[in-house]
Design a protein around this motif. Structure first.
Motif, short mmCIF file in Angstrom:
data_model
loop_
_atom_site.label_atom_id
_atom_site.label_comp_id
_atom_site.label_asym_id
_atom_site.label_seq_id
_atom_site.Cartn_x
_atom_site.Cartn_y
_atom_site.Cartn_z
N GLY A 1 0.81 -1.21 0.00
CA GLY A 1 0.00 0.00 0.00
C GLY A 1 0.84 1.25 0.00
O GLY A 1 0.53 2.23 -0.69
N ALA A 2 1.93 1.25 0.78
CA ALA A 2 2.82 2.41 0.83
C ALA A 2 3.50 2.64 -0.52
O ALA A 2 3.62 3.78 -0.99
N LEU B 1 -3.84 4.36 -9.01
CA LEU B 1 -4.77 4.64 -7.92
C LEU B 1 -5.88 3.59 -7.79
O LEU B 1 -6.16 3.14 -6.66
N PRO B 2 -6.54 3.16 -8.88
CA PRO B 2 -7.57 2.13 -8.71
C PRO B 2 -7.00 0.80 -8.18
O PRO B 2 -7.65 0.13 -7.36
N LEU B 3 -5.81 0.44 -8.65
CA LEU B 3 -5.18 -0.79 -8.15
C LEU B 3 -4.85 -0.66 -6.67
O LEU B 3 -5.04 -1.60 -5.88
N TRP B 4 -4.35 0.50 -6.30
CA TRP B 4 -4.03 0.74 -4.89
C TRP B 4 -5.29 0.70 -4.03
O TRP B 4 -5.29 0.07 -2.96
N GLU C 1 -6.09 -1.74 -0.91
CA GLU C 1 -6.38 -1.22 0.43
C GLU C 1 -7.71 -1.74 0.97
O GLU C 1 -7.86 -1.94 2.18
N ARG C 2 -8.68 -1.97 0.10
CA ARG C 2 -9.97 -2.49 0.55
C ARG C 2 -9.89 -3.96 0.96
O ARG C 2 -10.66 -4.41 1.80
N ARG C 3 -8.93 -4.69 0.38
CA ARG C 3 -8.84 -6.13 0.63
C ARG C 3 -7.88 -6.50 1.75
O ARG C 3 -8.07 -7.52 2.41
N PRO D 1 -6.13 -6.64 5.34
CA PRO D 1 -6.70 -6.46 6.68
C PRO D 1 -6.11 -5.30 7.47
O PRO D 1 -6.74 -4.79 8.40
N GLU D 2 -4.89 -4.87 7.15
CA GLU D 2 -4.24 -3.77 7.87
C GLU D 2 -3.73 -2.75 6.86
O GLU D 2 -2.54 -2.66 6.58
N PRO D 3 -4.63 -1.94 6.28
CA PRO D 3 -4.25 -1.04 5.19
C PRO D 3 -3.47 0.18 5.68
O PRO D 3 -3.58 0.59 6.84
N LEU D 4 -2.70 0.75 4.77
CA LEU D 4 -2.03 2.01 5.06
C LEU D 4 -3.06 3.11 5.30
O LEU D 4 -2.93 3.91 6.24
N VAL D 5 -4.09 3.16 4.47
CA VAL D 5 -5.19 4.12 4.59
C VAL D 5 -6.49 3.32 4.63
O VAL D 5 -6.80 2.60 3.68
N ASP D 6 -7.23 3.44 5.71
CA ASP D 6 -8.50 2.74 5.83
C ASP D 6 -9.54 3.49 4.99
O ASP D 6 -10.08 4.51 5.41
N LEU D 7 -9.80 2.98 3.79
CA LEU D 7 -10.70 3.68 2.88
C LEU D 7 -12.13 3.70 3.39
O LEU D 7 -12.91 4.58 3.03
N ARG D 8 -12.48 2.74 4.24
CA ARG D 8 -13.83 2.76 4.82
C ARG D 8 -14.03 3.99 5.70
O ARG D 8 -15.11 4.57 5.75
N THR D 9 -12.97 4.37 6.40
CA THR D 9 -13.03 5.59 7.19
C THR D 9 -12.91 6.83 6.31
O THR D 9 -13.62 7.82 6.49
#
Length: 472
Positions: free
Chosen positions: A189-190, A228-231, A235-237, A239-247
């Motif tokens: 992710g980074a 960006l779409p791949l990233w 990030e959505r998949r 379990p410990e993303p760099l940026v929590d897109l849900r938030t």
């Protein structure tokens, strides 16, 4: 603790302004070409864009104070490298290391959330958020004064010395937060976010030099659009993303970040126009023919005004909510730019304009951390604030690119050379006013409720909230 963290933020802002008075002389000082020396500026921008979200996430995972000290250490190291530089390559290395300290401000805000009582948090985070503008405005006259009177290397030694002072004070007075997430760092992710940001900001910042239809510029935008779409999918998949897109996609967080980018545009428009108006020759009919020191003295009061606005911003947020504070700030910024359309021929005109705009920025920047922290859990504070800071940087980069295009197209002849016309400057200032009004419209769609104080902090005596319950 609040004073030390705000000082650290001001030191980082000083680092960013230290080379501004040197820009015209950099080709001679570094034995390079005018086409290459802008990399001493661009490198800092790119490094800061990558380091800010990474340091924020690492702070949430392994300790915010630890990452704050690491950031200050990189600033000191970069300052020493810059102070020892006699050519462009080591200067770029030094400026890159300095840029990696950009995460200090969001880390400082996050430490405040963890450690301060609720009644102190609003004014403290407003002061910390405004420290970037304060340091930039106050550092410019000092850097310009020194650049005219001493060897230019002293500017970097001074930056490093200020970093040492801030580091010692952080070690002595700032505690390590106990609020951590642990887990594994999201390396893919980074890397993905870094590639997307570097290609985007490189295309924006160098597009005017390369040409907006140049293959390098178009390639940068295309690479961003592809990565960006791949990233985001990763990030959505993970379990410990760099940026929590849900938030990040929650309305309060998303709209605040968009407003931050627009405000970054509005803030930087002033910084691009006023120095040129002060320094252009009087023969233009509107230039004031003054020195870079005078530029610093014109912009300096805006930094003081931002500092004064920090407690006022917190007070408005406490009584009416940070959404209202952000909207008031947008109106004030738009008013300041509107004044500039008719007041740009005397020094006091420019001081008044920069002070009014600075007041609006101080109000708005004080509200943004409150909006972010009212919608994210304590375990994600540093990452969320870092993303918000990054959005401001994208806005400022966009302002530089747009203003460059406008001023390059709207010119007048001054002897054998072309210089920007007065109408060109007016268009840029009008765009700044328009950006502030766009931010006002975005803020109007933020949740109108005032965040409950129990969500404002999760320090040692408070429980972190279930953020799902805070959705507007």
């Amino acid at each position: 603790m609040v004073g030390v963290l705000s000082l650290a933020g001001i030191v980082v802002a000083l680092m960013q302004t230290v080379v501004i008075p040197l820009i015209p002389e950099l080709p001679k000082l570094l034995h390079s070409t005018p086409a290459d020396t802008p990399w001493a500026i661009t490198a800092t921008l790119l490094a800061g864009a990558v380091a800010t979200p990474v340091m924020g996430r690492l702070g949430d995972m392994y300790g915010k104070r630890r990452m704050l000290l690491l950031s200050l250490g990189l600033l000191i190291l970069g300052s020493v490298v810059g102070a020892l530089s006699e050519s462009l390559p080591p200067m770029i290395v030094g400026r890159t290391l300095q840029g990696m300290a950009a995460g200090v401000i969001p880390l400082g805000i996050s430490i405040m959330r963890d450690e301060l009582p609720v009644e102190r948090l609003g004014s403290a985070t407003a002061m910390m958020s405004a420290s970037l503008g304060v340091g930039g405005a106050l550092g410019l006259p000092l850097a310009a004064f020194l650049a005219e009177r001493v060897d230019w290397h002293v500017l970097f030694w001074g930056s490093g010395g200020a970093g040492v002072v801030a580091t010692v004070l952080v070690l002595a007075l700032v505690p390590e937060s106990e609020v951590r997430t642990g887990g594994r760092f999201d390396v893919p992710g980074a890397l993905g976010l870094s590639v997307a940001l570097l290609s985007l900001l490189l295309a924006i910042s160098k597009g005017a030099d390369w040409g907006w239809s140049d293959a390098r510029t178009l390639g940068g935008f295309a690479l961003t659009a592809a990565v960006l779409p791949l990233w985001a999918h990763w990030e959505r998949r993970t379990p410990e993303p760099l940026v929590d897109l849900r938030t990040t996609v929650r309305r309060q967080v998303l709209l605040t970040n968009i407003a931050s980018a627009v405000f970054g545009f509005a803030m930087f428009a002033m910084s691009l126009v006023l120095p040129q108006l002060v320094q252009l020759p009087e023969a233009t009919g509107f230039g004031l023919g003054r020195s870079m020191v005078t530029v610093g003295l014109v912009l300096g009061p805006s930094g003081l005004v931002m500092m004064v606005m920090a407690p006022l911003s917190a007070g408005i947020s406490r009584t009416a909510g940070p959404r209202v504070t952000l909207m008031v700030g947008a109106v004030v910024v738009a008013a300041g730019y509107s004044l500039s359309l008719v007041l740009m021929t005397e020094l006091w005109h420019l001081v008044l304009v920069s002070s009014v705009i600075g007041a609006g920025i101080g109000l708005a920047y004080g509200a943004m951390p409150a909006l972010i922290m009212g919608a994210v859990p304590a375990s994600e504070t540093a990452a969320a604030n870092s993303l918000n800071t990054l959005m401001r940087a994208i806005g400022t980069s966009s302002a530089s690119a747009v203003a460059g295009v406008v001023l390059a197209q709207m010119t007048m002849r001054l002897g054998p050379v072309a210089v920007p016309s007065q109408n060109g400057f007016r268009v840029v200032m009008a765009l700044g006013a328009g950006a502030a009004l766009v931010a006002l419209a975005i803020a109007a769609f933020l949740p109108s409720h005032r965040p409950t104080t129990r969500y404002a902090s999760s320090g040692p005596h408070q429980q972190a909230p279930d953020v799902a319950s805070t959705r507007g």
